[in-house]
Design an enzyme around this catalytic site. Sequence first.
Site, short mmCIF file in Angstrom:
data_model
loop_
_atom_site.label_atom_id
_atom_site.label_comp_id
_atom_site.label_asym_id
_atom_site.label_seq_id
_atom_site.Cartn_x
_atom_site.Cartn_y
_atom_site.Cartn_z
N ALA A 15 0.58 -23.96 0.71
CA ALA A 15 1.72 -23.91 -0.21
C ALA A 15 1.29 -23.25 -1.51
CB ALA A 15 2.25 -25.31 -0.50
N ASP A 16 2.19 -22.45 -2.07
CA ASP A 16 1.96 -21.89 -3.39
C ASP A 16 2.52 -22.80 -4.47
OD1 ASP A 16 0.75 -19.03 -3.34
OD2 ASP A 16 2.05 -19.16 -1.60
N ARG A 17 3.62 -23.51 -4.12
CA ARG A 17 4.20 -24.46 -5.06
C ARG A 17 5.02 -25.48 -4.27
NH1 ARG A 17 7.17 -22.53 -10.50
NH2 ARG A 17 5.17 -21.49 -10.65
N LYS A 27 4.11 -18.22 1.35
CA LYS A 27 4.27 -16.83 1.76
C LYS A 27 5.47 -16.68 2.70
CE LYS A 27 0.50 -15.74 -0.41
NZ LYS A 27 0.46 -16.87 -1.33
#
Length: 135
Positions: A15-17, A27
């Site tokens: 996860a990026d956030r 992504k």
Amino acid sequence: MSQKPGKVDLMIVGADRIAANGDVANKIGTLEKAICAKYYKIPFYVAAPLSTFDLDCTDGTEIPIEERSPKEVFYQTGPTDDDDEKHTIRVASPGSNAANPAFDVTPAALVTGIITPKGIITPSVENIQKLFKES
């Protein structure tokens, strides 16, 4: 993802956030994986450090999504059959529009659990708040 039963036991993505309710930005393509996992009844997990959680984002609609250049969609580069030299060609009709987000948002309802350094939680506002109260 194989459609044969029994080929996949579970799925884990990064996860990026992660929003305060458990919605996950990652992504592009992560949402599609989560939808497939739900369809095939495969547990779908997100692995992320605590620094990935953004408690200021109530849900995924508040996560800013980077838009990449539409040129990445309109054009492809590669060698032709005639030589090894690379050429760039347009693969979309002139005048076409394109959206090219770098990330998508997976709703918490599609996430079986979030794997954190403190253990695995079911995504919810309450469970995410507990993670940070125990810090």
